[in-house]
Design a protein around this motif. Structure first.
Motif, PDB file in Angstrom:
ATOM      1  N   MET A 177       0.505  -6.753 -20.527  1.00  0.00           N
ATOM      2  CA  MET A 177       1.763  -6.357 -21.145  1.00  0.00           C
ATOM      3  C   MET A 177       1.958  -4.869 -20.919  1.00  0.00           C
ATOM      4  SD  MET A 177       3.392  -8.734 -23.248  1.00  0.00           S
ATOM      5  CE  MET A 177       3.872  -7.871 -24.726  1.00  0.00           C
ATOM      6  N   VAL A 178       3.108  -4.563 -20.418  1.00  0.00           N
ATOM      7  CA  VAL A 178       3.433  -3.157 -20.217  1.00  0.00           C
ATOM      8  C   VAL A 178       4.707  -2.843 -20.972  1.00  0.00           C
ATOM      9  CG1 VAL A 178       4.036  -1.377 -18.570  1.00  0.00           C
ATOM     10  CG2 VAL A 178       2.318  -3.074 -17.981  1.00  0.00           C
ATOM     11  N   GLN A 179       4.576  -2.012 -21.921  1.00  0.00           N
ATOM     12  CA  GLN A 179       5.710  -1.581 -22.733  1.00  0.00           C
ATOM     13  C   GLN A 179       6.473  -2.786 -23.266  1.00  0.00           C
ATOM     14  OE1 GLN A 179       7.762   1.071 -20.109  1.00  0.00           O
ATOM     15  NE2 GLN A 179       6.531   2.828 -20.739  1.00  0.00           N
ATOM     16  N   VAL A 191       3.814  -8.782 -17.826  1.00  0.00           N
ATOM     17  CA  VAL A 191       3.861  -8.668 -16.376  1.00  0.00           C
ATOM     18  C   VAL A 191       3.193  -9.884 -15.779  1.00  0.00           C
ATOM     19  CG1 VAL A 191       3.212  -7.290 -14.398  1.00  0.00           C
ATOM     20  CG2 VAL A 191       3.806  -6.177 -16.549  1.00  0.00           C
ATOM     21  N   ARG A 192       3.981 -10.708 -15.181  1.00  0.00           N
ATOM     22  CA  ARG A 192       3.435 -11.941 -14.635  1.00  0.00           C
ATOM     23  C   ARG A 192       3.309 -11.901 -13.121  1.00  0.00           C
ATOM     24  NH1 ARG A 192       6.780 -14.374 -18.754  1.00  0.00           N
ATOM     25  NH2 ARG A 192       5.446 -15.298 -20.336  1.00  0.00           N
ATOM     26  N   ASP A 193       4.004 -10.993 -12.556  1.00  0.00           N
ATOM     27  CA  ASP A 193       3.973 -10.939 -11.097  1.00  0.00           C
ATOM     28  C   ASP A 193       2.737 -10.173 -10.661  1.00  0.00           C
ATOM     29  OD1 ASP A 193       4.363 -10.683  -8.429  1.00  0.00           O
ATOM     30  OD2 ASP A 193       6.528 -10.391  -8.616  1.00  0.00           O
ATOM     31  N   THR A 215       4.737  -1.595 -11.660  1.00  0.00           N
ATOM     32  CA  THR A 215       4.715  -2.103 -13.022  1.00  0.00           C
ATOM     33  C   THR A 215       4.938  -1.002 -14.037  1.00  0.00           C
ATOM     34  OG1 THR A 215       3.111  -3.706 -12.236  1.00  0.00           O
ATOM     35  CG2 THR A 215       3.377  -3.514 -14.600  1.00  0.00           C
ATOM     36  N   GLY A 216       4.722   0.173 -13.621  1.00  0.00           N
ATOM     37  CA  GLY A 216       4.895   1.280 -14.534  1.00  0.00           C
ATOM     38  C   GLY A 216       3.592   1.907 -14.962  1.00  0.00           C
ATOM     39  N   ILE A 217       2.549   1.437 -14.359  1.00  0.00           N
ATOM     40  CA  ILE A 217       1.239   1.996 -14.664  1.00  0.00           C
ATOM     41  C   ILE A 217       0.906   3.003 -13.579  1.00  0.00           C
ATOM     42  CG2 ILE A 217      -1.165   1.487 -15.126  1.00  0.00           C
ATOM     43  CD1 ILE A 217      -0.335  -1.389 -15.649  1.00  0.00           C
ATOM     44  N   ALA A 250       0.810  -1.196   0.000  1.00  0.00           N
ATOM     45  CA  ALA A 250       0.000   0.000   0.000  1.00  0.00           C
ATOM     46  C   ALA A 250       0.848   1.252   0.000  1.00  0.00           C
ATOM     47  CB  ALA A 250      -0.923   0.004   1.217  1.00  0.00           C
ATOM     48  N   SER A 251       2.055   1.100   0.457  1.00  0.00           N
ATOM     49  CA  SER A 251       2.884   2.286   0.566  1.00  0.00           C
ATOM     50  C   SER A 251       3.206   2.859  -0.794  1.00  0.00           C
ATOM     51  CB  SER A 251       4.181   1.943   1.294  1.00  0.00           C
ATOM     52  OG  SER A 251       4.878   0.939   0.592  1.00  0.00           O
ATOM     53  N   PHE A 252       3.082   2.027  -1.780  1.00  0.00           N
ATOM     54  CA  PHE A 252       3.402   2.514  -3.113  1.00  0.00           C
ATOM     55  C   PHE A 252       2.241   3.270  -3.726  1.00  0.00           C
ATOM     56  CE2 PHE A 252       6.506  -0.804  -2.639  1.00  0.00           C
ATOM     57  CZ  PHE A 252       7.615  -0.239  -3.212  1.00  0.00           C
TER      58      PHE A 252
END
Length: 567
Positions: free
Chosen positions: A353-355, A359-361, A369-371, A298-300
DNA sequence: GTTAGGG
DNA sequence: CCCTAAC
């Protein structure tokens, strides 16, 4: 001999035209000689997904229909920051909802079809109602909520999700959580929304009723499995090709950006069913739905940061069908239908899929993830439907899936080969067709058809779990190879790993291969549990010896002809 | 069924 | 660890 045509769907981003429920043209591509079983699952799944997605697209913007034919992926990410007072998050959908007061950061997800429908615990009530309006489905909704939850007893509830596929072309998912880290729900109910009666006037029914086609002697190639593994991290320049081309667990530690344990590949379903995502339902009564997800990290995630995703369609991988030229169109239709039916029965998972990277995790946060809201340029975000294995039996809506979704898919009605056929079916047709697909996809995302459970287990060429060799095992392997050589893996197995059922002689052979490789590279490049250098030295020594020995033998060993002649 | 090698 | 060709 009858020549065969191979029809391929989905390659190079082929998508079903928006105006049609099925491809208007099918191109002949290649002939595959091998019978592979799994790949097409994903292919057809995506095919179906695209059908639904494009149908949605169609109603959304008819003016763009001409372009939809060739649009493979239309995923966009819209930045949207919801303030605290955003009504989307605060409107309760039920007065009985004991969690309407607590809100967690929300992620709005609009997609062709998606949902969270799960309840591994306790009684499961399933009610799915598709509602039609003038023969056309205006909205289809699956709501998952818990009732009779006693605050304090259940610290956490699973996400309540409302999936609605409306005529406005958007499938909206709403799932809000209270953020509680643990707990379980005792009850799950799926029901048609009752707060919008005008949209819900009846059950979804299959347009046609016909038996599930037999496979017969037709050959449907499914090759998702091998390809699936290959889709990974080919871009990792510092990873060995044959390693990095497979699964994430081959990724080196330093490639991870955070200390999150890699998971099994196909555990996205169980993840969703588990308590990984402490969600609390908070759907509101409007058609607009919101998915609120708050990961354990949650901190993220700041409360104020949200990303809004819109999935217009899922990608369609390849679907190979080999069929004699003399076959009838109807048989081709049935063939496609079979593939689709089989696929649906195996359950679906959602790939992200990101870029360009898959993303499997599932434990990653969107931010990780970058989103993020700051990444407004996420034009390379992609979602896909793919076969999935499920660990927890989810009997939800199995009958529905089998009776409706499998029997009434658009592909079964469309003339796949006739490119001149009417590509503008009536809205009613589309809507009817859409519902089973969408619902099937929705359901399969989180559930697996119980009927097909066995088949799934059987067909899904599930990859064995990774079991790294311990130093002790390496020791035993080295010792055995020193004694037996490098060409007698069966003997090595028998002598040193007789009781290790999970170690096949192929495994031992592969391990030796990696050991040799490991011994040759610098210690800094080695990964995993360190192998004592002395063992690695023995590996190189034994490897060199047996290489020499084999070559020596080949050179000095008298030719068989001579030996035979002597006899 | 084993072996060898690419993926 | 998977897949396959070649024994």
């Amino acid at each position: 001999m009858v020549s065969h045509k191979v029809l391929e769907f989905g390659d190079d981003g082929y998508q079903l035209p928006a105006k049609a429920r099925a491809p208007r043209s099918v191109r002949k591509r290649r002939i595959y000689e091998k019978l592979i079983s799994e790949d097409e699952k994903m292919c057809a799944i995506d095919l179906l997904a695209t059908v639904a997605g494009n149908l949605l697209l169609e109603t959304e913007s008819s003016v763009n229909a001409g372009q939809d034919n060739c649009v493979a992926v239309q995923n966009t990410v819209k930045k949207e920051v919801l303030d605290e007072g955003n009504p989307v998050k605060s409107v309760p959908f039920s007065q009985d909802n004991p969690y309407q007061g607590s809100l967690s950061p929300c992620v709005d997800v609009q997609c062709g079809f998606s949902s969270v429908i799960t309840n591994p615990n306790g009684k499961v009530e399933n009610e799915v109602e598709g509602f039609s309006k003038l023969g056309c489905i205006d909205s289809f909704e699956v709501r998952n909520f818990s009732k009779d939850l006693k605050p304090g007893v259940n610290d956490e509830v699973k996400p309540d999700v409302v999936v609605s596929i409306g005529s406005n072309s958007s499938t909206e998912v709403r799932a809000c959580g209270n953020g509680s880290p643990h707990g379980s729900r005792d009850d799950v109910n799926l029901y048609g929304r009752d707060d919008d009666d005008e949209k819900f006037s009846g059950y979804i029914r299959p347009r046609v009723t016909r038996p599930v086609p037999r496979v017969g002697d037709r050959r449907i190639r499914k090759i998702w499995a091998s390809r699936h593994w290959k889709g990974g991290s080919r871009n990792n320049a510092d990873a060995k090709p044959w390693y990095c081309s497979k699964r994430n667990y081959y990724l080196h530690h330093h490639q991870r950006h955070y200390p999150v344990k890699k998971r099994k590949y196909f555990d996205n379903i169980s993840d969703s069913n588990s308590d990984d995502y402490p969600l609390q339902a908070k759907a509101h009564k409007g058609s607009k739905t919101t998915s609120s997800m708050k990961s354990r990290n949650a901190s993220f995630v700041s409360r104020d940061h949200h990303v809004r995703l819109r999935i217009k369609s899922f990608r369609v991988p390849e679907l190979f069908i080999e069929i004699p030229e003399t076959a009838t169109v109807g048989s081709l239709k049935r063939m496609v239908m079979e593939a689709v039916t089989t696929i649906l029965g195996d359950g679906l998972g959602v790939g992200l899929m990101v870029q360009g990277k898959k993303v499997r995790d599932d434990s990653k946060t969107l931010l990780q993830t970058g989103i993020s809201e700051e990444n407004t340029h996420l034009d390379s975000l992609g979602f896909s439907l793919e076969p999935s294995l499920e660990t927890t039996p989810q009997p939800l809506l199995s009958s529905y899936l089998s009776e409706y979704a499998c029997d009434d898919l658009p592909l079964s009605r469309d003339n796949v080969l006739d490119s001149n056929h009417d590509s503008a079916p009536s809205p009613a047709d589309d809507c009817r067709a859409l519902v089973p697909i969408a619902s099937a996809a929705v359901l399969a995302t989180q559930t697996t058809h119980r009927k097909f459970k066995r088949t799934e287990q059987h067909q899904a060429a599930h990859r064995r779990i990774r079991r790294p060799f311990s130093v002790t095992e390496v020791e035993a392997l080295v010792q055995a190879v020193e004694k037996l050589g490098t060409g007698r893996w069966r003997d090595v197995k028998v002598h040193a790993f007789e009781d290790a059922d999970h170690r096949t002689y192929v495994d031992l052979k592969d391990k030796w291969k990696t050991l040799v490789h490991t011994a040759r590279i610098s210690p800094q490049q080695r990964r995993g549990e360190p192998v004592p250098q002395d063992l690695l030295d023995r590996v190189l020594k034994a490897h060199a010896y047996w290489s020499q020995h084999q070559m020596h033998q080949l050179q000095i060993e008298p030719p068989p002809s001579q030996a035979d002649a002597l006899i």
